[in-house]
Design a protein around this motif. Sequence first.
Motif, PDB file in Angstrom:
ATOM      1  N   VAL A   3       0.861  -1.218  -0.094  1.00 64.20           N
ATOM      2  CA  VAL A   3      -0.102   0.092   0.089  1.00 64.20           C
ATOM      3  C   VAL A   3       0.962   1.409  -0.010  1.00 64.20           C
ATOM      4  O   VAL A   3       0.641   2.150  -0.800  1.00 64.20           O
ATOM      5  N   TRP A   4       1.705   1.348   0.776  1.00 61.28           N
ATOM      6  CA  TRP A   4       2.599   2.555   1.184  1.00 61.28           C
ATOM      7  C   TRP A   4       3.684   2.684   0.058  1.00 61.28           C
ATOM      8  O   TRP A   4       3.865   3.581  -0.800  1.00 61.28           O
ATOM      9  N   GLY A   5       4.503   1.501  -0.150  1.00 63.53           N
ATOM     10  CA  GLY A   5       5.381   1.503  -1.174  1.00 63.53           C
ATOM     11  C   GLY A   5       4.946   1.390  -2.616  1.00 63.53           C
ATOM     12  O   GLY A   5       5.821   2.266  -3.439  1.00 63.53           O
ATOM     13  N   LEU A   6       4.047   1.157  -3.159  1.00 63.97           N
ATOM     14  CA  LEU A   6       3.614   1.083  -4.429  1.00 63.97           C
ATOM     15  C   LEU A   6       2.315   1.919  -4.560  1.00 63.97           C
ATOM     16  O   LEU A   6       1.762   2.303  -5.672  1.00 63.97           O
ATOM     17  N   ASN A   7       2.230   2.881  -3.571  1.00 66.07           N
ATOM     18  CA  ASN A   7       1.286   3.976  -3.381  1.00 66.07           C
ATOM     19  C   ASN A   7      -0.139   3.467  -3.977  1.00 66.07           C
ATOM     20  O   ASN A   7      -0.815   4.241  -4.742  1.00 66.07           O
ATOM     21  N   ARG A   8      -0.717   2.444  -3.131  1.00 68.30           N
ATOM     22  CA  ARG A   8      -2.346   2.167  -3.612  1.00 68.30           C
ATOM     23  C   ARG A   8      -3.043   2.856  -3.213  1.00 68.30           C
ATOM     24  O   ARG A   8      -2.735   3.381  -1.940  1.00 68.30           O
ATOM     25  N   PRO A   9      -4.037   3.428  -3.888  1.00 70.42           N
ATOM     26  CA  PRO A   9      -5.186   4.146  -3.419  1.00 70.42           C
ATOM     27  C   PRO A   9      -6.168   3.368  -2.408  1.00 70.42           C
ATOM     28  O   PRO A   9      -6.208   2.026  -2.774  1.00 70.42           O
ATOM     29  N   ALA A  10      -6.973   3.959  -1.604  1.00 67.58           N
ATOM     30  CA  ALA A  10      -8.079   3.140  -1.185  1.00 67.58           C
ATOM     31  C   ALA A  10      -9.203   2.795  -2.193  1.00 67.58           C
ATOM     32  O   ALA A  10      -9.413   3.471  -3.256  1.00 67.58           O
ATOM     33  N   SER A  11      -9.871   1.849  -2.142  1.00 65.63           N
ATOM     34  CA  SER A  11     -10.808   1.048  -3.004  1.00 65.63           C
ATOM     35  C   SER A  11     -11.811   2.125  -3.173  1.00 65.63           C
ATOM     36  O   SER A  11     -12.352   2.742  -1.863  1.00 65.63           O
ATOM     37  N   ARG A  12     -12.448   2.067  -4.160  1.00 66.53           N
ATOM     38  CA  ARG A  12     -13.598   2.925  -4.409  1.00 66.53           C
ATOM     39  C   ARG A  12     -14.921   2.266  -3.657  1.00 66.53           C
ATOM     40  O   ARG A  12     -15.988   2.723  -3.351  1.00 66.53           O
ATOM     41  N   TYR A  13     -14.780   0.829  -2.989  1.00 65.13           N
ATOM     42  CA  TYR A  13     -15.958   0.355  -2.323  1.00 65.13           C
ATOM     43  C   TYR A  13     -15.336   0.103  -0.957  1.00 65.13           C
ATOM     44  O   TYR A  13     -15.618  -0.730  -0.197  1.00 65.13           O
ATOM     45  N   PHE A  14     -14.592   1.153  -0.429  1.00 70.00           N
ATOM     46  CA  PHE A  14     -13.764   1.246   0.761  1.00 70.00           C
ATOM     47  C   PHE A  14     -14.912   1.085   1.950  1.00 70.00           C
ATOM     48  O   PHE A  14     -14.708   0.332   2.870  1.00 70.00           O
ATOM     49  N   LEU A  15     -15.795   1.972   2.138  1.00 69.93           N
ATOM     50  CA  LEU A  15     -16.931   1.953   3.000  1.00 69.93           C
ATOM     51  C   LEU A  15     -17.671   0.683   2.990  1.00 69.93           C
ATOM     52  O   LEU A  15     -17.969   0.086   4.179  1.00 69.93           O
ATOM     53  N   VAL A  16     -17.990   0.152   1.968  1.00 71.72           N
ATOM     54  CA  VAL A  16     -18.816  -1.359   2.010  1.00 71.72           C
ATOM     55  C   VAL A  16     -17.773  -2.045   2.680  1.00 71.72           C
ATOM     56  O   VAL A  16     -18.291  -3.081   3.494  1.00 71.72           O
ATOM     57  N   LEU A  17     -16.611  -2.328   1.916  1.00 75.86           N
ATOM     58  CA  LEU A  17     -15.677  -3.360   2.639  1.00 75.86           C
ATOM     59  C   LEU A  17     -15.458  -3.285   4.087  1.00 75.86           C
ATOM     60  O   LEU A  17     -15.488  -3.984   4.765  1.00 75.86           O
ATOM     61  N   LEU A  18     -15.337  -1.688   4.714  1.00 76.62           N
ATOM     62  CA  LEU A  18     -15.162  -1.740   5.876  1.00 76.62           C
ATOM     63  C   LEU A  18     -16.121  -1.939   6.806  1.00 76.62           C
ATOM     64  O   LEU A  18     -16.210  -2.679   7.769  1.00 76.62           O
ATOM     65  N   VAL A  19     -17.405  -1.806   6.262  1.00 75.79           N
ATOM     66  CA  VAL A  19     -18.637  -2.223   7.151  1.00 75.79           C
ATOM     67  C   VAL A  19     -18.683  -3.513   7.333  1.00 75.79           C
ATOM     68  O   VAL A  19     -18.961  -4.352   8.256  1.00 75.79           O
ATOM     69  N   PHE A  20     -18.407  -4.366   6.120  1.00 75.67           N
ATOM     70  CA  PHE A  20     -18.475  -5.972   6.005  1.00 75.67           C
ATOM     71  C   PHE A  20     -17.159  -6.350   7.011  1.00 75.67           C
ATOM     72  O   PHE A  20     -17.601  -7.254   7.781  1.00 75.67           O
ATOM     73  N   LEU A  21     -16.212  -5.726   6.939  1.00 79.87           N
ATOM     74  CA  LEU A  21     -14.987  -6.156   7.956  1.00 79.87           C
ATOM     75  C   LEU A  21     -15.135  -6.023   9.360  1.00 79.87           C
ATOM     76  O   LEU A  21     -15.120  -6.604  10.355  1.00 79.87           O
ATOM     77  N   LEU A  22     -15.928  -4.723   9.594  1.00 77.93           N
ATOM     78  CA  LEU A  22     -16.113  -4.508  10.913  1.00 77.93           C
ATOM     79  C   LEU A  22     -17.384  -5.427  11.581  1.00 77.93           C
ATOM     80  O   LEU A  22     -17.519  -5.824  12.675  1.00 77.93           O
TER      81      LEU A  22
END
Length: 169
Positions: free
Chosen positions: A59-78
Motif C-alpha cells: 500500500v505505502w511502497g506502491l502508493n495504492r489508493p483506497a478502494s472505491r468500495y472502501f466503506l462497503v468493505l469496511l462495514v463488512f469487515l467491522l
Amino acid sequence: MIIWLVIGFFVCQRLIEMLVAKRNEKKVKAIGAIEFGASHYPYMVAMHAGFFLSLMVEVWGLNRPASRYFLVLLVFLLATQVIRYWALCSLGTYWNTKILVVPNAMMVKKGPYRWLKHPNYVVVAIELMLIPLLFNAYFTAILFTCLNAWMMAVRIQTEEKALNQYLLN
C-alpha cells in the motif's frame, strides 16, 4: 492516513489477543490442558506478521489508493469483528491462539459454535482478504489468502484430531 488507522487497529487487536491468549494459556494449563500443533504455531505467527508487513509495503511502497468500495468493505469487515468477539467470548478461558485441549472437557457448542465448527478461522480468512482489498492490495490479498488456506488445512486437521481424542461431545 486511513491505512495507518486500519493497520493500527488490527495490529493492536492482535497484540491484545496475544495477551489474552497468554493469560488463558496459563489458566487452562493449570487445569491440565495439553498443547497440540506447537511445531506449526511459529509459522502461523510469522504468517500474520508477514501479512501486515506485506500490506504496508504494497500500500505505502506502491502508493495504492483506497478502494472505491472502501466503506462497503469496511462495514463488512467491522461486522466480522462482531462474529470474532462472539466466538472468543463463547469459548471464554478456552479461547487461545494455540491449540490447547483440556482432557474430558465438554465441547463448546454455544454462540457461533452452534452453527460453525471454526467461526474465528472464517473471520480470519475474511480479514486476510478484505483488509488488503480496502486499499487495492491485490498481491497481499491473494498471497495471504493462499497461505492462510494452507495453514488452516494443517491447523484444523491438528485441532480436530486433538478435540476428537480428548473432549467429551
